[in-house]
Write a protein that holds these residues in place. Structure first.
Motif, mmCIF file in Angstrom:
data_model
loop_
_atom_site.group_PDB
_atom_site.id
_atom_site.type_symbol
_atom_site.label_atom_id
_atom_site.label_comp_id
_atom_site.label_asym_id
_atom_site.label_seq_id
_atom_site.Cartn_x
_atom_site.Cartn_y
_atom_site.Cartn_z
ATOM 1 N N LEU A 56 1.815 -1.453 -30.766
ATOM 2 C CA LEU A 56 0.710 -0.767 -31.443
ATOM 3 C C LEU A 56 0.388 0.557 -30.766
ATOM 4 O O LEU A 56 -0.204 1.442 -31.354
ATOM 5 C CB LEU A 56 -0.552 -1.635 -31.392
ATOM 6 N N ALA A 57 0.723 0.624 -29.489
ATOM 7 C CA ALA A 57 0.426 1.827 -28.719
ATOM 8 C C ALA A 57 1.385 1.851 -27.545
ATOM 9 O O ALA A 57 2.105 0.884 -27.291
ATOM 10 C CB ALA A 57 -1.018 1.798 -28.222
ATOM 11 N N ARG A 58 1.438 2.982 -26.855
ATOM 12 C CA ARG A 58 2.146 3.059 -25.583
ATOM 13 C C ARG A 58 1.126 3.404 -24.508
ATOM 14 O O ARG A 58 0.168 4.113 -24.767
ATOM 15 C CB ARG A 58 3.234 4.131 -25.603
ATOM 16 N N ALA A 59 1.387 2.913 -23.314
ATOM 17 C CA ALA A 59 0.545 3.283 -22.172
ATOM 18 C C ALA A 59 1.418 4.108 -21.231
ATOM 19 O O ALA A 59 2.442 3.630 -20.757
ATOM 20 C CB ALA A 59 0.040 2.032 -21.462
ATOM 21 N N GLN A 60 1.027 5.350 -21.003
ATOM 22 C CA GLN A 60 1.793 6.228 -20.101
ATOM 23 C C GLN A 60 0.903 6.662 -18.962
ATOM 24 O O GLN A 60 -0.193 7.173 -19.195
ATOM 25 C CB GLN A 60 2.314 7.445 -20.859
ATOM 26 N N GLY A 61 1.376 6.490 -17.748
ATOM 27 C CA GLY A 61 0.592 6.902 -16.597
ATOM 28 C C GLY A 61 1.165 6.336 -15.321
ATOM 29 O O GLY A 61 2.382 6.198 -15.203
ATOM 30 N N PHE A 62 0.282 6.008 -14.393
ATOM 31 C CA PHE A 62 0.763 5.524 -13.098
ATOM 32 C C PHE A 62 -0.237 4.553 -12.490
ATOM 33 O O PHE A 62 -1.408 4.529 -12.856
ATOM 34 C CB PHE A 62 1.015 6.689 -12.133
ATOM 35 N N TYR A 63 0.268 3.747 -11.571
ATOM 36 C CA TYR A 63 -0.608 2.953 -10.716
ATOM 37 C C TYR A 63 -0.039 2.968 -9.319
ATOM 38 O O TYR A 63 1.137 3.277 -9.121
ATOM 39 C CB TYR A 63 -0.790 1.522 -11.224
ATOM 40 N N PHE A 64 -0.887 2.677 -8.352
ATOM 41 C CA PHE A 64 -0.374 2.488 -6.993
ATOM 42 C C PHE A 64 -1.168 1.365 -6.344
ATOM 43 O O PHE A 64 -2.284 1.044 -6.761
ATOM 44 C CB PHE A 64 -0.452 3.769 -6.157
ATOM 45 N N TYR A 65 -0.552 0.766 -5.325
ATOM 46 C CA TYR A 65 -1.223 -0.257 -4.534
ATOM 47 C C TYR A 65 -1.996 0.445 -3.427
ATOM 48 O O TYR A 65 -1.500 1.403 -2.835
ATOM 49 C CB TYR A 65 -0.199 -1.219 -3.948
ATOM 50 N N ASP A 66 -3.216 -0.056 -3.126
ATOM 51 C CA ASP A 66 -4.051 0.721 -2.217
ATOM 52 C C ASP A 66 -4.816 -0.076 -1.166
ATOM 53 O O ASP A 66 -5.706 0.472 -0.525
ATOM 54 C CB ASP A 66 -5.037 1.578 -3.019
ATOM 55 N N MET A 67 -4.479 -1.352 -0.955
ATOM 56 C CA MET A 67 -5.192 -2.074 0.101
ATOM 57 C C MET A 67 -4.233 -2.646 1.121
ATOM 58 O O MET A 67 -3.111 -3.027 0.801
ATOM 59 C CB MET A 67 -6.081 -3.173 -0.482
ATOM 60 N N LYS A 68 -4.719 -2.741 2.362
ATOM 61 C CA LYS A 68 -3.853 -3.300 3.401
ATOM 62 C C LYS A 68 -4.074 -4.789 3.592
ATOM 63 O O LYS A 68 -3.288 -5.438 4.258
ATOM 64 C CB LYS A 68 -4.019 -2.537 4.727
ATOM 65 N N LEU A 89 0.842 -1.193 0.000
ATOM 66 C CA LEU A 89 0.000 0.000 0.000
ATOM 67 C C LEU A 89 0.883 1.251 0.000
ATOM 68 O O LEU A 89 1.761 1.401 0.833
ATOM 69 C CB LEU A 89 -0.921 -0.002 1.231
ATOM 70 N N GLY A 90 0.636 2.125 -0.958
ATOM 71 C CA GLY A 90 1.375 3.380 -1.021
ATOM 72 C C GLY A 90 2.449 3.420 -2.075
ATOM 73 O O GLY A 90 2.928 4.493 -2.423
ATOM 74 N N LYS A 91 2.821 2.264 -2.617
ATOM 75 C CA LYS A 91 3.844 2.239 -3.667
ATOM 76 C C LYS A 91 3.245 2.777 -4.962
ATOM 77 O O LYS A 91 2.253 2.229 -5.454
ATOM 78 C CB LYS A 91 4.342 0.813 -3.857
ATOM 79 N N LEU A 92 3.840 3.823 -5.500
ATOM 80 C CA LEU A 92 3.318 4.466 -6.702
ATOM 81 C C LEU A 92 4.326 4.284 -7.834
ATOM 82 O O LEU A 92 5.494 4.651 -7.699
ATOM 83 C CB LEU A 92 3.051 5.941 -6.414
ATOM 84 N N VAL A 93 3.877 3.712 -8.926
ATOM 85 C CA VAL A 93 4.746 3.358 -10.053
ATOM 86 C C VAL A 93 4.355 4.176 -11.276
ATOM 87 O O VAL A 93 3.176 4.239 -11.635
ATOM 88 C CB VAL A 93 4.632 1.846 -10.357
ATOM 89 N N ILE A 94 5.335 4.793 -11.896
ATOM 90 C CA ILE A 94 5.111 5.566 -13.124
ATOM 91 C C ILE A 94 5.629 4.749 -14.298
ATOM 92 O O ILE A 94 6.720 4.196 -14.232
ATOM 93 C CB ILE A 94 5.820 6.929 -12.997
ATOM 94 N N PHE A 95 4.825 4.659 -15.348
ATOM 95 C CA PHE A 95 5.213 3.753 -16.439
ATOM 96 C C PHE A 95 5.054 4.389 -17.812
ATOM 97 O O PHE A 95 4.295 5.334 -18.000
ATOM 98 C CB PHE A 95 4.428 2.443 -16.359
ATOM 99 N N ASP A 96 5.823 3.841 -18.732
ATOM 100 C CA ASP A 96 5.722 4.149 -20.159
ATOM 101 C C ASP A 96 5.889 2.805 -20.840
ATOM 102 O O ASP A 96 6.999 2.401 -21.178
ATOM 103 C CB ASP A 96 6.826 5.137 -20.541
ATOM 104 N N ASP A 97 4.789 2.103 -21.009
ATOM 105 C CA ASP A 97 4.834 0.685 -21.355
ATOM 106 C C ASP A 97 4.368 0.429 -22.780
ATOM 107 O O ASP A 97 3.390 1.019 -23.229
ATOM 108 C CB ASP A 97 3.898 -0.101 -20.417
ATOM 109 N N PRO A 98 5.036 -0.484 -23.470
ATOM 110 C CA PRO A 98 4.554 -0.843 -24.816
ATOM 111 C C PRO A 98 3.304 -1.711 -24.736
ATOM 112 O O PRO A 98 3.153 -2.532 -23.829
ATOM 113 C CB PRO A 98 5.727 -1.628 -25.398
ATOM 114 N N MET A 99 2.406 -1.497 -25.688
ATOM 115 C CA MET A 99 1.222 -2.352 -25.853
ATOM 116 C C MET A 99 1.389 -3.061 -27.199
ATOM 117 O O MET A 99 1.518 -2.397 -28.237
ATOM 118 C CB MET A 99 -0.051 -1.510 -25.911
ATOM 119 N N THR A 100 1.354 -4.357 -27.176
ATOM 120 C CA THR A 100 1.537 -5.122 -28.412
ATOM 121 C C THR A 100 0.266 -5.889 -28.742
ATOM 122 O O THR A 100 -0.616 -6.032 -27.903
ATOM 123 C CB THR A 100 2.703 -6.119 -28.267
#
Lengths: 168, 168, 168
Positions: free
Chosen positions: A94-106, A73-84
């Motif tokens: 075919l595309a890129r995915a740019q953004g972020f995710y974080f874990y949010d449950m205990k 919980l609280g780990k925030l990851v920023i990504f620029d990931d290929p989509m195939t």
């Protein structure tokens, strides 16, 4: 799927992007009748930076876990990931995915995503913005497509994710 | 409301989720005529992790305040909070709110939220995604409902928040 | 534009907010025919806190760069920035932009934004929520307007950004 990966955490999501036809949405009383008029199937590859894999890594954690629970919980990851279009990391994206995710449950692994899919090919140009909870204990998860630009700006999209592989 | 809480920061928001009827939106020239066709009233309970309250805590700060101003600018909190139908933390949750907020002003307390409401009961299933500025000096604040999934994907929602209690 | 700024990083974006007419969107088969029925032109001024410029600063980094690449990947900045109608920082703000951006590529400067434009004047009241990838190598970038409140809640907006100045 039986590969063993020691060096880095990796996950692959199978992502269905479905364009609901606008007129169906506007006129139909029964939303179950909706029919997709366009559909993308994309594979999302995320390789987390571990300090030594800079050449392969596609994402990096910018905050650490908090100490609330044992599920990051609280780990925030920023990504620029290929989509195939298939399940191979090295296929042409075919595309890129740019953004972020974080874990949010205990009490379990659970994440929250917000990102942009960027299409920039002769076939498709434009972006799609997606956000929502990614309930990792469910087999499939629907995220909202909250907007888009250029040719992808119009219409009503749904994004459905399914885990293929996940090494944490 | 006169309880005193020493141990942790807590706030409760009263949250009105209003579904505007789709046809009204599409056809009405006068947007003030809009009538809700469905309405949820939910209470949002947030208890911030302070290092020792892991059993009660529902959220944790994953970044610290910056030193710009004295109002916690830069503090980013990730939460998985129960939403109940009355102002009691221990009432059975109708939904969960998962997402994050951060403080963003140097001259007063002010926050910005982005989160997903997750309904998973026999009555309501689906998610609603919400984002927007939460101007804490205003009595009520409207956030945008930017998307939803399953039965909640359609229609035009508004989310109005009002502070009930806030101990920082 | 030839000013030299040593003390802080600053960037100014020229932001076009265009309201597409709803009926056009709903009825037109040819989305290129869309005509704006309202247009805001706003200048966004961002001055990053460097530890000593608290009186001028309008934003602060709440996480550091990760070590993945040399383009600040992972740096997350929270802002409360004035939007003016011309390219002068000290002009009276027409709106405020509150939200965050982060850098997300290892091979070039590239950012991702999510923020709320807050209008609070006699002329315009309400908020607009915006998110999307800000591909800094492109001359113009379209972000999605994902929602709004009060009078700005309705209609279909597009937000187009263009860099005027950028000192990093």
């Amino acid at each position: 799927m039986a590969r063993i990966v020691h060096k880095y955490s990796l996950f692959i999501l199978l992502s269905f992007l479905i364009l609901l036809s606008y007129s169906t949405l506007a006129n139909s009383k029964n939303i179950n009748e909706k029919k997709p008029c366009k559909r993308f199937v994309l594979y999302y590859h995320d390789i987390l930076f571990n300090g030594t894999n800079a050449s392969n890594a596609t994402s990096a954690a910018t905050t650490n876990d908090t100490k609330l629970g044992n599920f990051k919980l609280g780990k925030l990851v920023i990504f620029d990931d290929p989509m195939t279009k298939d399940n191979h990391l090295l296929s042409p994206p075919l595309a890129r995915a740019q953004g972020f995710y974080f874990y949010d449950m205990k009490t379990t692994y659970n994440a929250w995503f917000s990102y942009t899919l960027i299409f920039n090919s002769s076939e498709h140009k434009g972006t799609i913005n997606i956000m929502g909870a990614d309930m990792m204990d469910e087999e499939t998860r629907d995220l909202s497509v909250v907007g888009g630009t250029e040719i992808l700006a119009f219409g009503n999209w749904v994004c459905r994710n399914r885990f293929l592989t996940n090494w944490v």
